[in-house]
Design a protein around this motif. Sequence first.
Motif, PDB file in Angstrom:
ATOM      1  N   ILE A   1     -15.958  -7.276 -52.959  1.00  7.59           N
ATOM      2  CA  ILE A   1     -14.659  -7.290 -52.295  1.00  7.59           C
ATOM      3  C   ILE A   1     -14.299  -5.893 -51.804  1.00  7.59           C
ATOM      4  O   ILE A   1     -13.772  -5.719 -50.696  1.00  7.59           O
ATOM      5  N   TYR A   2     -14.589  -4.874 -52.604  1.00 12.37           N
ATOM      6  CA  TYR A   2     -14.331  -3.514 -52.154  1.00 12.37           C
ATOM      7  C   TYR A   2     -15.222  -3.169 -50.962  1.00 12.37           C
ATOM      8  O   TYR A   2     -14.847  -2.353 -50.111  1.00 12.37           O
ATOM      9  N   GLY A   3     -16.408  -3.769 -50.893  1.00 16.60           N
ATOM     10  CA  GLY A   3     -17.237  -3.600 -49.703  1.00 16.60           C
ATOM     11  C   GLY A   3     -16.545  -4.170 -48.475  1.00 16.60           C
ATOM     12  O   GLY A   3     -16.487  -3.520 -47.426  1.00 16.60           O
ATOM     13  N   TYR A   4     -15.999  -5.381 -48.601  1.00 14.12           N
ATOM     14  CA  TYR A   4     -15.254  -5.977 -47.485  1.00 14.12           C
ATOM     15  C   TYR A   4     -14.072  -5.089 -47.093  1.00 14.12           C
ATOM     16  O   TYR A   4     -13.733  -4.963 -45.911  1.00 14.12           O
ATOM     17  N   ASP A   5     -13.443  -4.490 -48.077  1.00 16.46           N
ATOM     18  CA  ASP A   5     -12.276  -3.656 -47.805  1.00 16.46           C
ATOM     19  C   ASP A   5     -12.644  -2.424 -46.990  1.00 16.46           C
ATOM     20  O   ASP A   5     -11.776  -1.802 -46.374  1.00 16.46           O
ATOM     21  N   ARG A   6     -13.926  -2.043 -46.971  1.00 18.20           N
ATOM     22  CA  ARG A   6     -14.369  -0.875 -46.200  1.00 18.20           C
ATOM     23  C   ARG A   6     -14.878  -1.247 -44.806  1.00 18.20           C
ATOM     24  O   ARG A   6     -15.384  -0.377 -44.097  1.00 18.20           O
ATOM     25  N   LEU A   7     -14.753  -2.503 -44.414  1.00 16.87           N
ATOM     26  CA  LEU A   7     -15.210  -2.868 -43.074  1.00 16.87           C
ATOM     27  C   LEU A   7     -14.566  -1.952 -42.041  1.00 16.87           C
ATOM     28  O   LEU A   7     -13.359  -1.722 -42.066  1.00 16.87           O
ATOM     29  N   PRO A   8     -15.354  -1.422 -41.097  1.00 18.87           N
ATOM     30  CA  PRO A   8     -14.864  -0.351 -40.214  1.00 18.87           C
ATOM     31  C   PRO A   8     -14.164  -0.817 -38.942  1.00 18.87           C
ATOM     32  O   PRO A   8     -13.918   0.000 -38.048  1.00 18.87           O
ATOM     33  N   TYR A   9     -13.836  -2.096 -38.841  1.00 19.22           N
ATOM     34  CA  TYR A   9     -13.237  -2.600 -37.606  1.00 19.22           C
ATOM     35  C   TYR A   9     -11.799  -2.105 -37.462  1.00 19.22           C
ATOM     36  O   TYR A   9     -11.014  -2.144 -38.409  1.00 19.22           O
TER      37      TYR A   9
ATOM     38  N   LEU B   1     -22.979  -7.073 -44.952  1.00 21.85           N
ATOM     39  CA  LEU B   1     -22.080  -5.924 -44.992  1.00 21.85           C
ATOM     40  C   LEU B   1     -22.841  -4.617 -44.822  1.00 21.85           C
ATOM     41  O   LEU B   1     -22.422  -3.724 -44.070  1.00 21.85           O
ATOM     42  N   ARG B   2     -23.960  -4.502 -45.503  1.00 19.65           N
ATOM     43  CA  ARG B   2     -24.725  -3.258 -45.415  1.00 19.65           C
ATOM     44  C   ARG B   2     -25.214  -3.007 -43.994  1.00 19.65           C
ATOM     45  O   ARG B   2     -25.207  -1.862 -43.510  1.00 19.65           O
ATOM     46  N   ALA B   3     -25.629  -4.053 -43.319  1.00 21.60           N
ATOM     47  CA  ALA B   3     -26.062  -3.894 -41.920  1.00 21.60           C
ATOM     48  C   ALA B   3     -24.922  -3.384 -41.053  1.00 21.60           C
ATOM     49  O   ALA B   3     -25.124  -2.513 -40.188  1.00 21.60           O
ATOM     50  N   ILE B   4     -23.722  -3.888 -41.269  1.00 15.89           N
ATOM     51  CA  ILE B   4     -22.562  -3.451 -40.483  1.00 15.89           C
ATOM     52  C   ILE B   4     -22.259  -1.980 -40.747  1.00 15.89           C
ATOM     53  O   ILE B   4     -22.006  -1.196 -39.822  1.00 15.89           O
ATOM     54  N   PHE B   5     -22.285  -1.589 -42.016  1.00 20.21           N
ATOM     55  CA  PHE B   5     -22.001  -0.193 -42.339  1.00 20.21           C
ATOM     56  C   PHE B   5     -23.008   0.748 -41.683  1.00 20.21           C
ATOM     57  O   PHE B   5     -22.637   1.793 -41.137  1.00 20.21           O
ATOM     58  N   TYR B   6     -24.289   0.374 -41.718  1.00 18.77           N
ATOM     59  CA  TYR B   6     -25.293   1.244 -41.100  1.00 18.77           C
ATOM     60  C   TYR B   6     -25.172   1.231 -39.576  1.00 18.77           C
ATOM     61  O   TYR B   6     -25.414   2.250 -38.916  1.00 18.77           O
ATOM     62  N   TYR B   7     -24.786   0.118 -39.001  1.00 20.68           N
ATOM     63  CA  TYR B   7     -24.556   0.041 -37.559  1.00 20.68           C
ATOM     64  C   TYR B   7     -23.486   1.047 -37.136  1.00 20.68           C
ATOM     65  O   TYR B   7     -23.665   1.827 -36.190  1.00 20.68           O
TER      66      TYR B   7
ATOM     67  N   GLY C   1     -24.175 -16.737 -41.523  1.00 21.13           N
ATOM     68  CA  GLY C   1     -25.416 -16.536 -40.790  1.00 21.13           C
ATOM     69  C   GLY C   1     -25.174 -16.231 -39.326  1.00 21.13           C
ATOM     70  O   GLY C   1     -25.856 -15.393 -38.722  1.00 21.13           O
ATOM     71  N   ARG C   2     -24.199 -16.907 -38.724  1.00 20.07           N
ATOM     72  CA  ARG C   2     -23.882 -16.674 -37.307  1.00 20.07           C
ATOM     73  C   ARG C   2     -23.397 -15.235 -37.091  1.00 20.07           C
ATOM     74  O   ARG C   2     -23.762 -14.576 -36.125  1.00 20.07           O
ATOM     75  N   ILE C   3     -22.564 -14.758 -38.004  1.00 16.52           N
ATOM     76  CA  ILE C   3     -22.044 -13.399 -37.886  1.00 16.52           C
ATOM     77  C   ILE C   3     -23.167 -12.379 -38.033  1.00 16.52           C
ATOM     78  O   ILE C   3     -23.261 -11.414 -37.262  1.00 16.52           O
ATOM     79  N   ALA C   4     -24.045 -12.591 -39.001  1.00 16.14           N
ATOM     80  CA  ALA C   4     -25.173 -11.670 -39.197  1.00 16.14           C
ATOM     81  C   ALA C   4     -26.070 -11.633 -37.963  1.00 16.14           C
ATOM     82  O   ALA C   4     -26.576 -10.569 -37.572  1.00 16.14           O
ATOM     83  N   GLU C   5     -26.271 -12.776 -37.341  1.00 16.56           N
ATOM     84  CA  GLU C   5     -27.091 -12.837 -36.130  1.00 16.56           C
ATOM     85  C   GLU C   5     -26.437 -12.063 -34.990  1.00 16.56           C
ATOM     86  O   GLU C   5     -27.109 -11.361 -34.228  1.00 16.56           O
ATOM     87  N   ALA C   6     -25.115 -12.162 -34.887  1.00 22.17           N
ATOM     88  CA  ALA C   6     -24.396 -11.431 -33.845  1.00 22.17           C
ATOM     89  C   ALA C   6     -24.434  -9.927 -34.098  1.00 22.17           C
ATOM     90  O   ALA C   6     -24.581  -9.132 -33.162  1.00 22.17           O
ATOM     91  N   VAL C   7     -24.309  -9.523 -35.356  1.00 24.88           N
ATOM     92  CA  VAL C   7     -24.381  -8.101 -35.689  1.00 24.88           C
ATOM     93  C   VAL C   7     -25.762  -7.542 -35.330  1.00 24.88           C
ATOM     94  O   VAL C   7     -25.878  -6.431 -34.803  1.00 24.88           O
ATOM     95  N   LYS C   8     -26.795  -8.307 -35.588  1.00 19.83           N
ATOM     96  CA  LYS C   8     -28.150  -7.864 -35.228  1.00 19.83           C
ATOM     97  C   LYS C   8     -28.258  -7.647 -33.729  1.00 19.83           C
ATOM     98  O   LYS C   8     -28.868  -6.658 -33.275  1.00 19.83           O
TER      99      LYS C   8
ATOM    100  N   GLN D   1     -17.378   7.978 -39.351  1.00 16.19           N
ATOM    101  CA  GLN D   1     -17.502   6.787 -40.185  1.00 16.19           C
ATOM    102  C   GLN D   1     -18.178   7.122 -41.514  1.00 16.19           C
ATOM    103  O   GLN D   1     -18.461   6.232 -42.306  1.00 16.19           O
ATOM    104  N   TRP D   2     -18.422   8.394 -41.744  1.00 12.59           N
ATOM    105  CA  TRP D   2     -19.284   8.826 -42.831  1.00 12.59           C
ATOM    106  C   TRP D   2     -18.782   8.368 -44.196  1.00 12.59           C
ATOM    107  O   TRP D   2     -19.477   7.658 -44.923  1.00 12.59           O
ATOM    108  N   ASN D   3     -17.597   8.785 -44.576  1.00 12.44           N
ATOM    109  CA  ASN D   3     -17.120   8.504 -45.932  1.00 12.44           C
ATOM    110  C   ASN D   3     -16.863   7.024 -46.158  1.00 12.44           C
ATOM    111  O   ASN D   3     -17.273   6.452 -47.176  1.00 12.44           O
ATOM    112  N   ASN D   4     -16.183   6.387 -45.210  1.00 13.07           N
ATOM    113  CA  ASN D   4     -15.837   4.977 -45.376  1.00 13.07           C
ATOM    114  C   ASN D   4     -17.078   4.102 -45.490  1.00 13.07           C
ATOM    115  O   ASN D   4     -17.187   3.267 -46.405  1.00 13.07           O
ATOM    116  N   CYS D   5     -18.012   4.277 -44.559  1.00 15.56           N
ATOM    117  CA  CYS D   5     -19.198   3.409 -44.557  1.00 15.56           C
ATOM    118  C   CYS D   5     -20.141   3.726 -45.715  1.00 15.56           C
ATOM    119  O   CYS D   5     -20.766   2.825 -46.280  1.00 15.56           O
ATOM    120  N   LYS D   6     -20.250   5.000 -46.082  1.00 13.80           N
ATOM    121  CA  LYS D   6     -21.096   5.328 -47.223  1.00 13.80           C
ATOM    122  C   LYS D   6     -20.498   4.771 -48.515  1.00 13.80           C
ATOM    123  O   LYS D   6     -21.233   4.328 -49.406  1.00 13.80           O
TER     124      LYS D   6
END
Length: 606
Positions: A48-56, A140-146, A245-252, A95-100
């Motif tokens: 949940i804390y990972g979701y809270d760091r989403l960078p949108y 989530l990890r893919a989004i943070f690295y993106y 799965g649809r969201i992950a495909e779109a992020v890719k 995005q360094w601190n938030n995404c890390k």
Amino acid sequence: MKTRNIIFYFIGLLAFCSCQDMFEPADENNRQLEDLPKESSYAHGLLIYGYDRLPYQTTTQTDIATDDAVTNNKNSNYLLMATGSWASDNNPMSQWNNCKDGIQYVNSFLQIVEKSSWAPSAESKQLMFIDRLKGEAFGLRAIFYYYLLQAHGGYANDGKLYGVPLLTKSEDGSSDFNQPRATFAECVKQCFADCDSAMALLPLDYKDIQIGEESVIPEKYIKKGANLSGFNLVFGDKARGLISGRIAEAVKAQIALLAASPAFRAESGVTSEEAAKLCANVLKRIGGMEGFDQAGNINWYTNTTKLNALANFDEILWREDYRKNADQEAENFPPTLYGSGRVNPSQNLVDAFPMRSGRPITDAQSGYDPKDPYANRDPRLAYNVICNGTIFRRTDIITGTYPNSGNETDDNINSISTSTRTGYYLRKLLRDDANPLGSSKLEQQHIYPRIRYTELFLAYAEAANDAWGPKVDGANVGFTAYDVIKAIRERAGLGTNEIGQPLPEGDAYLEECASSQDKMTNLIRNERRIELCFENKRFWDLRRWQMPLNETVKGMKIDRDEETGELTYTIIDVEERKYDSSYQYYGPIPKEEVLKWSNLQQNKGW
């Protein structure tokens, strides 16, 4: 499932437990990582804390650092950045601190998810929960690295293209924090792998299955005793809003477009052909052009009936929860409507909107009249920008230098501190039935997209045109870059006369561009600029396209002759941009990080 509500629940739960000694003496209550598997609610809190760091970003922010807008807030960090103060120790785009932080939470969760007890009495539910939660974490990890790649990827002094340190395990007190940056290509490869892992574990969408549909339950769960109710508990309607799965495909697909862009393609390992095919994979799932939302350019923020009903919109692939407020209106309404007029669209952006015929205003055949500059323009202009003379909330908004019919002048250009600096106010994203005035404040529901299908259609058009040209269906999906841009422009009402009737020649300018890959590239970029304006895309697009960053932001000064009433339109310089295109196409690694860690190379020029 409403992610924000879950976050608040777990924060409250953690706060209650940590304050237990307020009621009675208790043992020390500091959870360690090894303790979390014993209590699944605490383990889930990491995710949940990972979701809270989403960078949108949910409001217009970064556009004021581009040629699309300025702000009248002279203390804005984005304004200061754009006018010369951007530095490795002063970077509002970081995005360094938030995404890390998000990556650390996710990695910690991945280390305990299979050890935690999610449904101890049901083996099938335990397996399903583990799969879903792992899939979410990988997504989530893919989004943070993106977002880290977008903000901090770049060429170092050794001439190589780097991303960021690549961490797939959580760090602790014994970790070696002095990690070098992985190459950009290695980071993209990891992002792709995480997206693939998420897609393998998650359903395409979360939805309840009905009696008679049990065949959709994967065999591995059936073998463990899964039934309809258990499957719905884990993968049903209540999980909507989480990464699917649809969201992950779109992020890719988004990551691929970034990697295949001019700024990164030389060493990213991703071609425009691959990016186009990955975008096409997402769009095929909605039937390609058959799934193109004919109202998708404005419906999601203008359809008040659906907004009030908290409805889903076909245009939006992924969004945040609805929020009832008047915050955006308080920030951006003109001052006569009790707003602060913060985001001021530029003349540069206004000029990017073509005429209704589809021709740019610079085209000799367009019919553009500089003495009547808003006549017969692209209908999207009125949905995005409040121009001089616009009737908004039953108020005549005059941005010129003369009063409106009520003799108000606060909306005039540079009249007061909350007036426009460019001669324009923001219209997009605002609800005209909201009221920010404190004494009669009226809040309304707002929707905040994270990924829109129009963005993905434009991404496909960009990559497909670059790979194969305007009219070649190299991905074998049944549509081309030309088809996408034609649909977007038809939806906008281009190729019509002033009363909306199709012109005999249709959208002639589109047909001209379709004969040239370079012309189509410019047209696609302009359509992306218009369709996604004020959605925090322009800054990143300019950099990945390596387009000029230093274009002076212009405005429109409109004077009125007191005797004749004739208006005079004068384009003015509003704000000079002070970027250095020799190195600022790539953002910096934070200065304090480079000073701390000897293995962490800075990007060239910073």
